[in-house]
Design a protein around this motif. Structure first.
Motif, PDB file in Angstrom:
ATOM      1  N   VAL A 128       0.860  -1.176   0.000  1.00  0.00           N
ATOM      2  CA  VAL A 128       0.000   0.000   0.000  1.00  0.00           C
ATOM      3  C   VAL A 128       0.899   1.229   0.000  1.00  0.00           C
ATOM      4  O   VAL A 128       1.569   1.530   0.996  1.00  0.00           O
ATOM      5  CB  VAL A 128      -0.930   0.005   1.234  1.00  0.00           C
ATOM      6  CG1 VAL A 128      -1.733   1.299   1.294  1.00  0.00           C
ATOM      7  CG2 VAL A 128      -1.861  -1.198   1.194  1.00  0.00           C
ATOM      8  N   PHE A 129       0.948   1.930  -1.127  1.00  0.00           N
ATOM      9  CA  PHE A 129       1.809   3.104  -1.256  1.00  0.00           C
ATOM     10  C   PHE A 129       1.386   3.913  -2.472  1.00  0.00           C
ATOM     11  O   PHE A 129       0.574   3.468  -3.278  1.00  0.00           O
ATOM     12  CB  PHE A 129       3.283   2.695  -1.363  1.00  0.00           C
ATOM     13  CG  PHE A 129       3.668   1.987  -2.649  1.00  0.00           C
ATOM     14  CD1 PHE A 129       4.806   2.369  -3.348  1.00  0.00           C
ATOM     15  CD2 PHE A 129       2.930   0.929  -3.156  1.00  0.00           C
ATOM     16  CE1 PHE A 129       5.192   1.726  -4.520  1.00  0.00           C
ATOM     17  CE2 PHE A 129       3.301   0.263  -4.324  1.00  0.00           C
ATOM     18  CZ  PHE A 129       4.444   0.677  -5.009  1.00  0.00           C
ATOM     19  N   THR A 148      18.005  -2.011  -9.900  1.00  0.00           N
ATOM     20  CA  THR A 148      17.747  -1.168  -8.731  1.00  0.00           C
ATOM     21  C   THR A 148      16.638  -1.795  -7.906  1.00  0.00           C
ATOM     22  O   THR A 148      15.565  -2.122  -8.418  1.00  0.00           O
ATOM     23  CB  THR A 148      17.334   0.256  -9.146  1.00  0.00           C
ATOM     24  OG1 THR A 148      18.443   0.910  -9.778  1.00  0.00           O
ATOM     25  CG2 THR A 148      16.915   1.068  -7.932  1.00  0.00           C
ATOM     26  N   GLU A 149      16.918  -1.981  -6.620  1.00  0.00           N
ATOM     27  CA  GLU A 149      15.921  -2.487  -5.674  1.00  0.00           C
ATOM     28  C   GLU A 149      15.420  -1.314  -4.846  1.00  0.00           C
ATOM     29  O   GLU A 149      16.222  -0.552  -4.303  1.00  0.00           O
ATOM     30  CB  GLU A 149      16.536  -3.548  -4.767  1.00  0.00           C
ATOM     31  CG  GLU A 149      15.560  -4.156  -3.768  1.00  0.00           C
ATOM     32  CD  GLU A 149      16.222  -5.189  -2.867  1.00  0.00           C
ATOM     33  OE1 GLU A 149      15.609  -6.218  -2.586  1.00  0.00           O
ATOM     34  OE2 GLU A 149      17.378  -4.942  -2.445  1.00  0.00           O
ATOM     35  N   ILE A 150      14.114  -1.159  -4.759  1.00  0.00           N
ATOM     36  CA  ILE A 150      13.537  -0.046  -4.007  1.00  0.00           C
ATOM     37  C   ILE A 150      13.431  -0.411  -2.535  1.00  0.00           C
ATOM     38  O   ILE A 150      12.890  -1.464  -2.177  1.00  0.00           O
ATOM     39  CB  ILE A 150      12.160   0.337  -4.565  1.00  0.00           C
ATOM     40  CG1 ILE A 150      12.272   0.666  -6.054  1.00  0.00           C
ATOM     41  CG2 ILE A 150      11.573   1.521  -3.802  1.00  0.00           C
ATOM     42  CD1 ILE A 150      10.951   0.920  -6.725  1.00  0.00           C
ATOM     43  N   HIS A 151      13.959   0.440  -1.695  1.00  0.00           N
ATOM     44  CA  HIS A 151      13.908   0.254  -0.251  1.00  0.00           C
ATOM     45  C   HIS A 151      13.027   1.318   0.379  1.00  0.00           C
ATOM     46  O   HIS A 151      12.916   2.436  -0.127  1.00  0.00           O
ATOM     47  CB  HIS A 151      15.310   0.350   0.357  1.00  0.00           C
ATOM     48  CG  HIS A 151      16.119  -0.896   0.168  1.00  0.00           C
ATOM     49  ND1 HIS A 151      17.211  -1.190   0.947  1.00  0.00           N
ATOM     50  CD2 HIS A 151      15.999  -1.916  -0.704  1.00  0.00           C
ATOM     51  CE1 HIS A 151      17.732  -2.344   0.577  1.00  0.00           C
ATOM     52  NE2 HIS A 151      17.013  -2.800  -0.444  1.00  0.00           N
ATOM     53  N   HIS A 152      12.415   0.963   1.505  1.00  0.00           N
ATOM     54  CA  HIS A 152      11.670   1.938   2.287  1.00  0.00           C
ATOM     55  C   HIS A 152      12.661   2.722   3.142  1.00  0.00           C
ATOM     56  O   HIS A 152      13.828   2.369   3.258  1.00  0.00           O
ATOM     57  CB  HIS A 152      10.621   1.236   3.161  1.00  0.00           C
ATOM     58  CG  HIS A 152       9.572   2.152   3.682  1.00  0.00           C
ATOM     59  ND1 HIS A 152       8.982   2.011   4.914  1.00  0.00           N
ATOM     60  CD2 HIS A 152       9.011   3.267   3.135  1.00  0.00           C
ATOM     61  CE1 HIS A 152       8.101   2.984   5.100  1.00  0.00           C
ATOM     62  NE2 HIS A 152       8.098   3.757   4.048  1.00  0.00           N
ATOM     63  N   TYR A 201      12.768   5.057  -0.970  1.00  0.00           N
ATOM     64  CA  TYR A 201      11.459   5.691  -1.081  1.00  0.00           C
ATOM     65  C   TYR A 201      11.057   6.179   0.304  1.00  0.00           C
ATOM     66  O   TYR A 201      10.958   5.387   1.250  1.00  0.00           O
ATOM     67  CB  TYR A 201      10.431   4.691  -1.615  1.00  0.00           C
ATOM     68  CG  TYR A 201       9.015   5.193  -1.565  1.00  0.00           C
ATOM     69  CD1 TYR A 201       8.610   6.267  -2.350  1.00  0.00           C
ATOM     70  CD2 TYR A 201       8.076   4.593  -0.730  1.00  0.00           C
ATOM     71  CE1 TYR A 201       7.304   6.738  -2.299  1.00  0.00           C
ATOM     72  CE2 TYR A 201       6.772   5.051  -0.683  1.00  0.00           C
ATOM     73  CZ  TYR A 201       6.398   6.120  -1.457  1.00  0.00           C
ATOM     74  OH  TYR A 201       5.110   6.589  -1.413  1.00  0.00           O
ATOM     75  N   ASN A 202      10.823   7.469   0.436  1.00  0.00           N
ATOM     76  CA  ASN A 202      10.578   8.066   1.748  1.00  0.00           C
ATOM     77  C   ASN A 202       9.108   8.296   2.067  1.00  0.00           C
ATOM     78  O   ASN A 202       8.781   8.852   3.113  1.00  0.00           O
ATOM     79  CB  ASN A 202      11.337   9.397   1.852  1.00  0.00           C
ATOM     80  CG  ASN A 202      12.840   9.204   1.776  1.00  0.00           C
ATOM     81  OD1 ASN A 202      13.381   8.278   2.356  1.00  0.00           O
ATOM     82  ND2 ASN A 202      13.525  10.080   1.036  1.00  0.00           N
ATOM     83  N   GLY A 203       8.219   7.871   1.173  1.00  0.00           N
ATOM     84  CA  GLY A 203       6.794   8.062   1.410  1.00  0.00           C
ATOM     85  C   GLY A 203       6.194   6.945   2.257  1.00  0.00           C
ATOM     86  O   GLY A 203       6.884   6.042   2.738  1.00  0.00           O
ATOM     87  N   TYR A 204       4.892   7.013   2.427  1.00  0.00           N
ATOM     88  CA  TYR A 204       4.162   6.006   3.207  1.00  0.00           C
ATOM     89  C   TYR A 204       4.099   4.703   2.420  1.00  0.00           C
ATOM     90  O   TYR A 204       3.714   4.694   1.247  1.00  0.00           O
ATOM     91  CB  TYR A 204       2.751   6.507   3.509  1.00  0.00           C
ATOM     92  CG  TYR A 204       1.926   5.558   4.339  1.00  0.00           C
ATOM     93  CD1 TYR A 204       1.999   5.579   5.731  1.00  0.00           C
ATOM     94  CD2 TYR A 204       1.068   4.629   3.737  1.00  0.00           C
ATOM     95  CE1 TYR A 204       1.230   4.708   6.505  1.00  0.00           C
ATOM     96  CE2 TYR A 204       0.301   3.758   4.501  1.00  0.00           C
ATOM     97  CZ  TYR A 204       0.396   3.801   5.882  1.00  0.00           C
ATOM     98  OH  TYR A 204      -0.349   2.939   6.644  1.00  0.00           O
ATOM     99  N   ALA A 205       4.477   3.598   3.049  1.00  0.00           N
ATOM    100  CA  ALA A 205       4.423   2.292   2.388  1.00  0.00           C
ATOM    101  C   ALA A 205       4.321   1.194   3.433  1.00  0.00           C
ATOM    102  O   ALA A 205       5.099   1.163   4.386  1.00  0.00           O
ATOM    103  CB  ALA A 205       5.650   2.073   1.516  1.00  0.00           C
TER     104      ALA A 205
END
Length: 343
Positions: A128-129, A148-152, A201-205
């Motif tokens: 959920v993001f 590239t792997e996306i990290h929270h 990624y600095n948003g809500y997730a």
């Protein structure tokens, strides 16, 4: 962007901790927020980022997912070129409980061979993001990354991967020689020679992997700061549209800090809860801290606290159901719950 990036959603994942909610549906089709399904978030993110070719790979229990997505019209993916593609797995016995299974992709190689997009974004179906992938693609290409792997922001992986389509095809074709079964295998191997990058990624997730995370994430939607970070006017979360009349509120009913979808009838009290389409709540009934899914019927003088009702559940008059924040009381789809059953 629309000619550069291919969207791939792995919808095969099954979390045992969500078993009570997945007996009739896949995880991707799990209802969320009163009118959405979990897959709506990543699919909307892709469309909002300009992606016009999206492939969805489900495994089992995908009828409700196909019914929800249809032709992709609600996401502007019903088009003559590219659009929405659905590739159910023909390998029933294999364990695809990993994101980006190369065996899964190998069964549909024509899709990858025919794609014109230079890059591919591989995603899970249960996060959920709300993310714009265009800055990610720019960062990836300028950084010289192979994958590239996306990290929270907390450092954990969101199980989203950006890779050149040609490299993805190579990894699929050579999976038996390399021993790589999925994207995670490649990223975690120190000897492959590829340049692996991490994008924060600095948003809500939140990754929905248990009843507890499903319940807490749903309840968080009732907080204004979470809602504002997740549902953005410039990047809307799209879903299947259903034309229904507004919910009717009977005189004497009370609603406080709740999300109420269309087509319902509220005669009782609803507080700090999420109520889906077509729900009927009887007179004298109190609903607190609950998730009530589509077309549930809760008769008079009931009390529900920290409860999840799946679709088409009927709660008989005078019933009392109480769970906790860590362990909500779950009633499976289409069942009946009565006061005598709990005595």
């Amino acid at each position: 962007m629309k000619r550069k990036l291919l969207g791939i959603i792995d919808a095969t994942t099954y979390h045992e901790d969500l078993e009570d909610l997945l007996t009739h549906r896949s995880l991707a089709a799990l209802p969320f927020g009163g009118r959405y399904r979990i897959i709506d978030f990543v699919l909307s993110n892709m469309v909002n980022s300009g992606i016009r070719s999206v492939a969805i790979f489900p495994k089992m229990q995908y009828r409700s997912l196909m019914d929800h997505l249809g032709s992709g019209k609600n996401w502007d993916l019903n088009r003559k070129r590219d659009g929405l593609f659905f590739f159910p797995s023909a390998i029933i016995d294999s364990d695809f409980n990993m994101v980006g299974s190369f065996d899964l992709f190998a069964a549909n190689m024509d899709y990858f061979y025919r794609s014109t997009q230079e890059y591919a974004l591989i995603s899970n179906c249960f996060t959920v993001f709300n993310m714009d992938f265009r800055p990610l693609l720019d960062w990836h290409t300028h950084s010289g990354c192979d994958i590239t792997e996306i990290h929270h922001q907390d450092g954990s992986s969101l199980e989203l991967y950006l890779i050149k389509t040609s490299l993805l095809i190579k990894l699929i074709e050579t999976r038996h020689q390399t021993g790589y079964s999925c994207m995670k295998d490649v990223v975690h191997d120190m000897h492959h020679g590829y340049t692996i990058c991490h994008y924060d990624y600095n948003g809500y997730a939140v990754m929905i992997d248990s009843i507890e995370t499903y319940f807490s994430t749903s309840m968080n939607l009732l907080q204004k700061n979470v809602w504002k970070n997740l549902f953005l006017a410039e990047q809307p979360i799209l879903t299947k549209v259903k034309d229904e009349p507004p919910t009717k509120y009977v005189k004497g009913s009370m609603v406080k800090n709740a999300m109420i979808a269309n087509g319902g009838l509220i005669s009782g009290t609803v507080e700090n809860s999420i109520v889906s389409r077509g729900v009927k709540i009887g007179k004298g009934t109190v609903i607190k801290n609950c998730i009530i899914m589509q077309k549930c019927q809760i008769e008079d003088n009931c009390y529900l606290d920290s409860v999840i009702l799946d679709k088409d559940v009927k709660i008989e008059a005078g019933t009392k159901l109480i769970g906790t924040e860590k362990s909500p009381y779950v009633v499976r789809k289409g069942t009946k719950q009565g006061a005598l059953m709990n005595s």
